[in-house]
Design a protein around this motif. Structure first.
Motif, PDB file in Angstrom:
ATOM      1  N   GLY A  20       0.640  -1.407  -0.110  1.00 34.86           N
ATOM      2  CA  GLY A  20       0.014  -0.021  -0.101  1.00 34.86           C
ATOM      3  C   GLY A  20       0.752   1.365   0.054  1.00 34.86           C
ATOM      4  N   PRO A  21       0.373   2.351  -0.257  1.00 30.81           N
ATOM      5  CA  PRO A  21       1.018   3.742  -0.208  1.00 30.81           C
ATOM      6  C   PRO A  21       1.258   4.355   1.203  1.00 30.81           C
ATOM      7  N   PRO A  22       2.408   5.019   1.350  1.00 30.80           N
ATOM      8  CA  PRO A  22       2.828   5.417   2.594  1.00 30.80           C
ATOM      9  C   PRO A  22       1.812   6.299   3.040  1.00 30.80           C
ATOM     10  N   PRO A  23       1.415   6.699   4.326  1.00 30.52           N
ATOM     11  CA  PRO A  23       0.589   7.640   5.088  1.00 30.52           C
ATOM     12  C   PRO A  23       0.280   8.848   4.358  1.00 30.52           C
ATOM     13  N   GLY A  24       1.602   9.419   3.929  1.00 34.40           N
ATOM     14  CA  GLY A  24       1.495  10.739   3.385  1.00 34.40           C
ATOM     15  C   GLY A  24       1.052  10.958   1.976  1.00 34.40           C
ATOM     16  N   ARG A  25       1.191   9.892   1.212  1.00 40.75           N
ATOM     17  CA  ARG A  25       0.608   9.923  -0.107  1.00 40.75           C
ATOM     18  C   ARG A  25      -0.848   9.491  -0.046  1.00 40.75           C
ATOM     19  N   THR A  26      -1.226   8.568   0.828  1.00 33.65           N
ATOM     20  CA  THR A  26      -2.691   8.191   1.227  1.00 33.65           C
ATOM     21  C   THR A  26      -3.412   9.486   1.317  1.00 33.65           C
ATOM     22  N   ARG A  27      -2.939  10.421   2.272  1.00 32.45           N
ATOM     23  CA  ARG A  27      -3.501  11.691   2.530  1.00 32.45           C
ATOM     24  C   ARG A  27      -3.434  12.641   1.524  1.00 32.45           C
ATOM     25  N   LEU A  28      -2.681  12.662   0.556  1.00 31.87           N
ATOM     26  CA  LEU A  28      -2.687  13.508  -0.543  1.00 31.87           C
ATOM     27  C   LEU A  28      -3.588  12.852  -1.744  1.00 31.87           C
ATOM     28  N   ILE A  29      -3.703  11.719  -1.587  1.00 29.38           N
ATOM     29  CA  ILE A  29      -4.676  11.194  -2.573  1.00 29.38           C
ATOM     30  C   ILE A  29      -6.257  11.580  -1.993  1.00 29.38           C
ATOM     31  N   ASN A  30      -6.330  11.352  -0.857  1.00 29.09           N
ATOM     32  CA  ASN A  30      -7.804  11.826  -0.261  1.00 29.09           C
ATOM     33  C   ASN A  30      -8.072  13.021  -0.415  1.00 29.09           C
ATOM     34  N   ILE A  31      -6.941  14.132  -0.630  1.00 26.29           N
ATOM     35  CA  ILE A  31      -7.267  15.627  -0.585  1.00 26.29           C
ATOM     36  C   ILE A  31      -7.702  15.558  -2.118  1.00 26.29           C
ATOM     37  N   ILE A  32      -7.152  14.800  -2.927  1.00 29.58           N
ATOM     38  CA  ILE A  32      -7.225  15.262  -4.483  1.00 29.58           C
ATOM     39  C   ILE A  32      -8.623  14.661  -4.740  1.00 29.58           C
ATOM     40  N   ARG A  33      -8.964  13.553  -4.112  1.00 28.28           N
ATOM     41  CA  ARG A  33     -10.199  13.150  -4.469  1.00 28.28           C
ATOM     42  C   ARG A  33     -11.145  13.820  -4.063  1.00 28.28           C
ATOM     43  N   VAL A  34     -11.297  14.331  -2.876  1.00 31.97           N
ATOM     44  CA  VAL A  34     -12.288  15.307  -2.345  1.00 31.97           C
ATOM     45  C   VAL A  34     -12.492  16.547  -3.192  1.00 31.97           C
ATOM     46  N   ALA A  35     -11.194  17.172  -3.467  1.00 31.79           N
ATOM     47  CA  ALA A  35     -11.241  18.270  -4.669  1.00 31.79           C
ATOM     48  C   ALA A  35     -11.812  18.130  -5.743  1.00 31.79           C
ATOM     49  N   VAL A  36     -11.659  16.895  -6.470  1.00 27.07           N
ATOM     50  CA  VAL A  36     -12.273  16.379  -7.594  1.00 27.07           C
ATOM     51  C   VAL A  36     -13.916  16.269  -7.564  1.00 27.07           C
ATOM     52  N   ALA A  37     -14.168  15.736  -6.601  1.00 31.14           N
ATOM     53  CA  ALA A  37     -15.685  15.638  -6.040  1.00 31.14           C
ATOM     54  C   ALA A  37     -16.166  17.041  -5.883  1.00 31.14           C
ATOM     55  N   VAL A  38     -15.711  17.699  -5.317  1.00 31.28           N
ATOM     56  CA  VAL A  38     -16.295  19.392  -5.017  1.00 31.28           C
ATOM     57  C   VAL A  38     -16.366  19.963  -6.515  1.00 31.28           C
ATOM     58  N   SER A  39     -15.407  19.812  -7.281  1.00 27.89           N
ATOM     59  CA  SER A  39     -15.328  20.557  -8.578  1.00 27.89           C
ATOM     60  C   SER A  39     -16.299  19.936  -9.441  1.00 27.89           C
TER      61      SER A  39
ATOM     62  N   VAL B  27     -19.204  18.589  -8.488  1.00 27.68           N
ATOM     63  CA  VAL B  27     -20.445  19.348  -8.090  1.00 27.68           C
ATOM     64  C   VAL B  27     -20.657  20.556  -8.435  1.00 27.68           C
ATOM     65  N   ILE B  28     -19.819  21.554  -8.364  1.00 28.93           N
ATOM     66  CA  ILE B  28     -19.811  22.856  -8.825  1.00 28.93           C
ATOM     67  C   ILE B  28     -19.957  22.767 -10.378  1.00 28.93           C
ATOM     68  N   VAL B  29     -19.329  22.219 -11.317  1.00 29.93           N
ATOM     69  CA  VAL B  29     -19.730  22.001 -12.579  1.00 29.93           C
ATOM     70  C   VAL B  29     -21.087  21.846 -12.921  1.00 29.93           C
ATOM     71  N   PHE B  30     -21.474  20.502 -12.174  1.00 31.69           N
ATOM     72  CA  PHE B  30     -22.922  20.194 -12.504  1.00 31.69           C
ATOM     73  C   PHE B  30     -23.850  21.188 -12.194  1.00 31.69           C
ATOM     74  N   VAL B  31     -23.795  21.983 -10.917  1.00 36.00           N
ATOM     75  CA  VAL B  31     -24.717  23.254 -10.411  1.00 36.00           C
ATOM     76  C   VAL B  31     -24.569  24.096 -11.416  1.00 36.00           C
ATOM     77  N   LEU B  32     -23.472  24.560 -12.093  1.00 39.94           N
ATOM     78  CA  LEU B  32     -23.359  25.659 -13.243  1.00 39.94           C
ATOM     79  C   LEU B  32     -23.991  25.176 -14.538  1.00 39.94           C
ATOM     80  N   ALA B  33     -23.807  23.948 -14.911  1.00 40.50           N
ATOM     81  CA  ALA B  33     -24.474  23.423 -16.196  1.00 40.50           C
ATOM     82  C   ALA B  33     -26.028  23.434 -15.749  1.00 40.50           C
ATOM     83  N   VAL B  34     -26.530  23.061 -14.665  1.00 41.19           N
ATOM     84  CA  VAL B  34     -28.038  23.328 -14.453  1.00 41.19           C
ATOM     85  C   VAL B  34     -28.535  24.812 -14.588  1.00 41.19           C
ATOM     86  N   VAL B  35     -27.680  25.557 -13.895  1.00 35.22           N
ATOM     87  CA  VAL B  35     -28.182  26.966 -13.934  1.00 35.22           C
ATOM     88  C   VAL B  35     -28.162  27.500 -15.254  1.00 35.22           C
TER      89      VAL B  35
END
Length: 261
Positions: A215-234, A236-244
């Protein structure tokens, strides 16, 4: 060595056998206070014996001798001798004497608690810590735990099982695993009349890799989780803008059709 010093050494050895002395226990790094009750400190001297054959002056006429290798750590207050940042090497017999008065002897014992990590960690990244607790005392006492014992306690006051104990040398070790992170551990020297001295240790571990060697080291796992959250938020924002955008376009088209009709 003068006859007087030889007599004093004999006195120290006699008192070591008979128990006619004051015990002082200190934790390494603390200030050790060696008591000497006198009505006056004039003409006061402190002598030190680190074995059964030597004897040196540390204080003469109430003043610490600058010739002492540890003069910067010694001071006299109310006739008592204070040892700052006490070390295991400071253990031994101390004699407080005054011209025309009796000699008072003090036996200093120092507890040292150290921690170390194993050089070769296992593949799971266990990263445990080994604690070692020891007592240093005057050789004349043979530095054993016959009069007491070392024990390990947790922050809840529960006694713990040591990894190994040498009662003859008054040395005990304890293994702390990462599961016990951010917890307090205490080594105590206990005699019949209670705890004589104790030292504390707070276990603080860095995050270890619990995913195994693949498995990946703890530091890399934390970075991956941050990237996943950022992508998910992005997303959602794109979807909301498209609907509007779609709703706005539909309203415009509806308004244009109404105007034409």
């Amino acid at each position: 060595m003068t006859t007087r010093e030889l007599i004093l050494i004999f006195l120290l050895q006699f008192e070591a056998i008979s128990g006619q002395h004051t015990y002082v226990y200190a934790r390494a790094g603390d200030v050790a206070v060696l008591p000497c009750k006198r009505s006056s400190c004039s003409g006061l001297s402190w002598l030190y014996s680190w074995d059964e054959k030597s004897l040196v002056h540390e204080v003469v006429n109430g003043r610490v001798l600058t010739s002492s290798a540890r003069s910067q750590r010694l001071s006299v207050k109310d006739c008592s001798l204070l040892i700052d940042r006490v070390k295991a090497q400071d253990t031994g017999y101390y004699a407080c004497e005054q011209s025309g008065g009796s000699t008072l002897t003090v036996l200093l014992t120092v507890m040292t608690l150290t921690s170390s990590s194993p050089r070769d960690s296992d593949s799971t990244g266990e990263g445990h810590v080994i604690l070692k607790c020891s007592l240093a005392c005057w050789p004349g006492m043979r530095c054993s735990c016959k009069q007491g014992r070392l024990r390990w306690m947790d922050e809840e006051g529960q006694e713990l099982s040591p990894q190994g104990t040498q009662q003859n040398n008054c040395l005990s070790s304890f293994k702390v695993l990462p599961a016990g992170r951010n917890r307090n551990y205490t080594c105590q020297y206990v005699a019949e009349d209670g705890v004589k001295v104790q030292a504390h240790y707070t276990a603080v571990f860095k995050e270890v890799n619990t995913r195994g060697p693949g498995g990946p080291p703890p530091g890399r796992t934390r970075l991956i989780n941050i990237i996943r959250v950022a992508v998910a938020v992005s997303l959602v924002i794109v979807f909301v803008l498209a609907v509007v955008h779609i709703k706005t376009k539909l309203r415009r088209n509806t308004a244009q059709d109404t105007t034409r009709s």
